[in-house]
Design a protein around this motif. Sequence first.
Motif, PDB file in Angstrom:
ATOM      1  N   TRP A 194     -46.009  88.495 -29.389  1.00  0.00           N
ATOM      2  CA  TRP A 194     -44.871  87.550 -29.168  1.00  0.00           C
ATOM      3  C   TRP A 194     -45.066  86.370 -30.238  1.00  0.00           C
ATOM      4  CZ3 TRP A 194     -45.316  82.124 -28.196  1.00  0.00           C
ATOM      5  CH2 TRP A 194     -44.258  81.450 -28.012  1.00  0.00           C
ATOM      6  N   ALA A 195     -46.040  85.602 -30.608  1.00  0.00           N
ATOM      7  CA  ALA A 195     -46.623  84.913 -31.578  1.00  0.00           C
ATOM      8  C   ALA A 195     -45.901  85.284 -32.940  1.00  0.00           C
ATOM      9  CB  ALA A 195     -48.052  84.370 -31.535  1.00  0.00           C
ATOM     10  N   TYR A 196     -46.233  86.564 -33.236  1.00  0.00           N
ATOM     11  CA  TYR A 196     -46.071  87.254 -34.437  1.00  0.00           C
ATOM     12  C   TYR A 196     -44.609  87.122 -34.683  1.00  0.00           C
ATOM     13  CZ  TYR A 196     -45.565  90.870 -37.899  1.00  0.00           C
ATOM     14  OH  TYR A 196     -45.018  91.629 -39.083  1.00  0.00           O
ATOM     15  N   LEU A 197     -43.831  87.595 -33.767  1.00  0.00           N
ATOM     16  CA  LEU A 197     -42.157  87.714 -33.612  1.00  0.00           C
ATOM     17  C   LEU A 197     -41.713  86.445 -33.772  1.00  0.00           C
ATOM     18  CD1 LEU A 197     -41.864  90.684 -31.106  1.00  0.00           C
ATOM     19  CD2 LEU A 197     -41.461  90.758 -33.582  1.00  0.00           C
ATOM     20  N   ALA A 198     -41.985  85.506 -33.120  1.00  0.00           N
ATOM     21  CA  ALA A 198     -41.457  84.115 -32.881  1.00  0.00           C
ATOM     22  C   ALA A 198     -41.991  83.225 -33.975  1.00  0.00           C
ATOM     23  CB  ALA A 198     -41.483  83.648 -31.625  1.00  0.00           C
ATOM     24  N   ARG A 199     -43.150  83.456 -34.431  1.00  0.00           N
ATOM     25  CA  ARG A 199     -43.779  82.305 -35.220  1.00  0.00           C
ATOM     26  C   ARG A 199     -44.120  82.602 -36.792  1.00  0.00           C
ATOM     27  NH1 ARG A 199     -42.480  78.020 -32.028  1.00  0.00           N
ATOM     28  NH2 ARG A 199     -43.112  78.219 -30.053  1.00  0.00           N
ATOM     29  N   SER A 200     -43.898  83.876 -37.034  1.00  0.00           N
ATOM     30  CA  SER A 200     -44.257  84.300 -38.557  1.00  0.00           C
ATOM     31  C   SER A 200     -42.994  84.637 -39.237  1.00  0.00           C
ATOM     32  CB  SER A 200     -45.338  85.472 -38.577  1.00  0.00           C
ATOM     33  OG  SER A 200     -44.909  86.560 -38.006  1.00  0.00           O
ATOM     34  N   SER A 201     -42.924  84.285 -40.430  1.00  0.00           N
ATOM     35  CA  SER A 201     -41.724  84.847 -41.281  1.00  0.00           C
ATOM     36  C   SER A 201     -41.582  86.430 -41.272  1.00  0.00           C
ATOM     37  CB  SER A 201     -41.871  84.388 -42.690  1.00  0.00           C
ATOM     38  OG  SER A 201     -43.186  84.839 -43.299  1.00  0.00           O
ATOM     39  N   GLN A 202     -42.670  87.267 -41.280  1.00  0.00           N
ATOM     40  CA  GLN A 202     -42.774  88.581 -41.145  1.00  0.00           C
ATOM     41  C   GLN A 202     -42.204  89.077 -39.793  1.00  0.00           C
ATOM     42  OE1 GLN A 202     -43.453  90.392 -44.160  1.00  0.00           O
ATOM     43  NE2 GLN A 202     -42.562  92.003 -43.066  1.00  0.00           N
ATOM     44  N   GLY A 203     -42.549  88.587 -38.868  1.00  0.00           N
ATOM     45  CA  GLY A 203     -42.081  88.767 -37.515  1.00  0.00           C
ATOM     46  C   GLY A 203     -40.516  88.536 -37.313  1.00  0.00           C
ATOM     47  N   ARG A 204     -40.200  87.500 -37.931  1.00  0.00           N
ATOM     48  CA  ARG A 204     -38.466  87.120 -38.153  1.00  0.00           C
ATOM     49  C   ARG A 204     -37.777  88.452 -38.651  1.00  0.00           C
ATOM     50  NH1 ARG A 204     -40.531  81.916 -37.546  1.00  0.00           N
ATOM     51  NH2 ARG A 204     -40.703  81.520 -39.880  1.00  0.00           N
ATOM     52  N   ARG A 205     -38.631  88.869 -39.933  1.00  0.00           N
ATOM     53  CA  ARG A 205     -37.880  89.874 -40.594  1.00  0.00           C
ATOM     54  C   ARG A 205     -37.832  91.024 -40.045  1.00  0.00           C
ATOM     55  NH1 ARG A 205     -41.461  87.651 -44.753  1.00  0.00           N
ATOM     56  NH2 ARG A 205     -40.343  86.343 -46.118  1.00  0.00           N
ATOM     57  N   MET A 206     -38.786  91.354 -39.113  1.00  0.00           N
ATOM     58  CA  MET A 206     -38.644  92.634 -38.140  1.00  0.00           C
ATOM     59  C   MET A 206     -37.669  92.426 -37.108  1.00  0.00           C
ATOM     60  SD  MET A 206     -41.628  94.057 -35.660  1.00  0.00           S
ATOM     61  CE  MET A 206     -43.074  94.028 -36.717  1.00  0.00           C
ATOM     62  N   GLN A 207     -37.276  91.370 -36.764  1.00  0.00           N
ATOM     63  CA  GLN A 207     -36.471  90.953 -35.756  1.00  0.00           C
ATOM     64  C   GLN A 207     -35.150  91.305 -36.392  1.00  0.00           C
ATOM     65  OE1 GLN A 207     -36.585  88.030 -32.395  1.00  0.00           O
ATOM     66  NE2 GLN A 207     -38.499  87.333 -33.768  1.00  0.00           N
ATOM     67  N   ALA A 208     -34.915  90.987 -37.596  1.00  0.00           N
ATOM     68  CA  ALA A 208     -33.663  91.143 -38.263  1.00  0.00           C
ATOM     69  C   ALA A 208     -33.395  92.543 -38.696  1.00  0.00           C
ATOM     70  CB  ALA A 208     -33.928  90.257 -39.639  1.00  0.00           C
ATOM     71  N   LEU A 246     -48.506  99.769 -21.153  1.00  0.00           N
ATOM     72  CA  LEU A 246     -48.036  98.454 -21.955  1.00  0.00           C
ATOM     73  C   LEU A 246     -48.310  98.354 -23.422  1.00  0.00           C
ATOM     74  CD1 LEU A 246     -45.929  96.102 -22.301  1.00  0.00           C
ATOM     75  CD2 LEU A 246     -47.897  94.819 -21.306  1.00  0.00           C
ATOM     76  N   LEU A 247     -49.678  98.790 -23.762  1.00  0.00           N
ATOM     77  CA  LEU A 247     -50.474  98.862 -24.806  1.00  0.00           C
ATOM     78  C   LEU A 247     -49.789  99.970 -25.701  1.00  0.00           C
ATOM     79  CD1 LEU A 247     -54.268  98.207 -24.134  1.00  0.00           C
ATOM     80  CD2 LEU A 247     -52.539  96.479 -25.374  1.00  0.00           C
ATOM     81  N   ILE A 248     -49.534 101.174 -25.079  1.00  0.00           N
ATOM     82  CA  ILE A 248     -49.056 102.474 -25.829  1.00  0.00           C
ATOM     83  C   ILE A 248     -47.619 101.980 -26.097  1.00  0.00           C
ATOM     84  CG2 ILE A 248     -48.668 104.714 -25.697  1.00  0.00           C
ATOM     85  CD1 ILE A 248     -50.695 104.738 -23.476  1.00  0.00           C
ATOM     86  N   LEU A 308     -56.849  92.568 -21.750  1.00  0.00           N
ATOM     87  CA  LEU A 308     -56.668  93.055 -23.189  1.00  0.00           C
ATOM     88  C   LEU A 308     -54.965  93.108 -23.505  1.00  0.00           C
ATOM     89  CD1 LEU A 308     -57.798  93.918 -25.927  1.00  0.00           C
ATOM     90  CD2 LEU A 308     -57.726  96.327 -24.839  1.00  0.00           C
ATOM     91  N   ALA A 309     -54.358  93.494 -22.490  1.00  0.00           N
ATOM     92  CA  ALA A 309     -52.887  93.730 -22.595  1.00  0.00           C
ATOM     93  C   ALA A 309     -52.171  92.474 -22.685  1.00  0.00           C
ATOM     94  CB  ALA A 309     -52.403  94.777 -21.340  1.00  0.00           C
ATOM     95  N   VAL A 310     -52.577  91.438 -21.672  1.00  0.00           N
ATOM     96  CA  VAL A 310     -51.888  90.106 -22.085  1.00  0.00           C
ATOM     97  C   VAL A 310     -52.256  89.634 -23.551  1.00  0.00           C
ATOM     98  CG1 VAL A 310     -51.896  87.723 -20.986  1.00  0.00           C
ATOM     99  CG2 VAL A 310     -51.916  89.940 -19.364  1.00  0.00           C
ATOM    100  N   GLY A 311     -53.377  89.638 -23.915  1.00  0.00           N
ATOM    101  CA  GLY A 311     -53.764  89.037 -25.076  1.00  0.00           C
ATOM    102  C   GLY A 311     -52.727  89.809 -26.208  1.00  0.00           C
ATOM    103  N   CYS A 312     -52.560  91.069 -26.148  1.00  0.00           N
ATOM    104  CA  CYS A 312     -51.813  91.979 -27.075  1.00  0.00           C
ATOM    105  C   CYS A 312     -50.247  91.243 -27.014  1.00  0.00           C
ATOM    106  CB  CYS A 312     -52.009  93.280 -27.158  1.00  0.00           C
ATOM    107  SG  CYS A 312     -53.533  93.874 -27.660  1.00  0.00           S
ATOM    108  N   VAL A 313     -49.802  91.176 -25.794  1.00  0.00           N
ATOM    109  CA  VAL A 313     -48.344  90.798 -25.601  1.00  0.00           C
ATOM    110  C   VAL A 313     -48.183  89.481 -26.381  1.00  0.00           C
ATOM    111  CG1 VAL A 313     -46.770  90.020 -24.070  1.00  0.00           C
ATOM    112  CG2 VAL A 313     -47.992  92.097 -23.786  1.00  0.00           C
ATOM    113  N   LEU A 314     -49.139  88.572 -26.052  1.00  0.00           N
ATOM    114  CA  LEU A 314     -49.130  87.194 -26.355  1.00  0.00           C
ATOM    115  C   LEU A 314     -49.149  87.367 -27.959  1.00  0.00           C
ATOM    116  CD1 LEU A 314     -51.376  85.134 -24.095  1.00  0.00           C
ATOM    117  CD2 LEU A 314     -48.776  85.381 -24.077  1.00  0.00           C
ATOM    118  N   ALA A 315     -50.120  87.837 -28.427  1.00  0.00           N
ATOM    119  CA  ALA A 315     -50.062  88.146 -30.064  1.00  0.00           C
ATOM    120  C   ALA A 315     -48.906  88.455 -30.827  1.00  0.00           C
ATOM    121  CB  ALA A 315     -51.367  88.917 -30.305  1.00  0.00           C
TER     122      ALA A 315
END
Length: 292
Positions: A157-171, A19-21, A148-155
């Motif tokens: 997810w938060a980056y994609l859903a909560r940050s403007s840069q993450g929303r730009r990545m999704q766009a 998952l990390l890879i 560690l894997a769970v922590g990276c997934v949550l990080a």
Amino acid sequence: MQAFLNQLPVGLSIAAVLLLIALGLTFTFGQMGVINMAHGEFIMAGAYTAYLLQAVVGTAAVPVALPVAFIVAGAMGWLLERLAIRRFYGRPLDTLLLTWGVSLVLQQLARDLFGAPNVQVVAPTWLSGGLPLFGTQIPYARLFILALAVGCVLAIWAYLARSSQGRRMQAVMQNRQLAAIGGINTGRVDQLTFFIGSGLAGIAGVALTLIGPVGPTLGTYYIVDAFLVVVCGGLGRLGGAVLAAFGLGLLNSYAEFWTNASLAKVIVFAVIIAFLQIRPQGLFVLRSRALT
């Protein structure tokens, strides 16, 4: 049942590493269409980062190496994207050949710097032993990899859903042309995406030091399975990557336990082929906005 329980932590830790890879590949492959065969060497770079830090901080090398390996592997990925890959966007077969050549160069560089024999990273003392559970013992090292894997997934997810840069990545993943028309600097998004994806591979390399020795070809053992996770989970889909990683990790672990390593790979590939016949788009499909 006891054999099943004994093998469960092994399968979960392998799944967590996959998952990390695959997290990094999910976005670089899903967003930019880049087949990065050098991703495995970023794993190797993270593992050797922990090995080098061991001489400085001793048995605390693994936790200290996590942020350092993220930066080291991320910087390597950023350089690769800036110096070479950016010239091959839209040509996935060319990126495969290019990054495969880069991976061979990096493997030889590792042999020149560290030697061909494998080296070992000593785990911290607080990761020795295990947690008794249901008549078996789950090693703390494998629990740490899972956490560690769970922590990276949550990080992520938060980056994609909560940050403007993450929303730009999704766009950009949904529609690159429309995102560019909307004023998003797609080149800068690509750079950051490659940095994050490569950095996650470095973290995976540190996690792998808790499972076995470190060598120049460490990443090649996992890169194909990681691409399979991306394909089965769906391009650019975080939830799909999680489900596919744990499914393939557990399947590979139990198949290898009851047969052997070679036959286990055959079984895994057969299951994946059958699955893709039913759902060729993967577990989840990325909804996109088409220009009409």
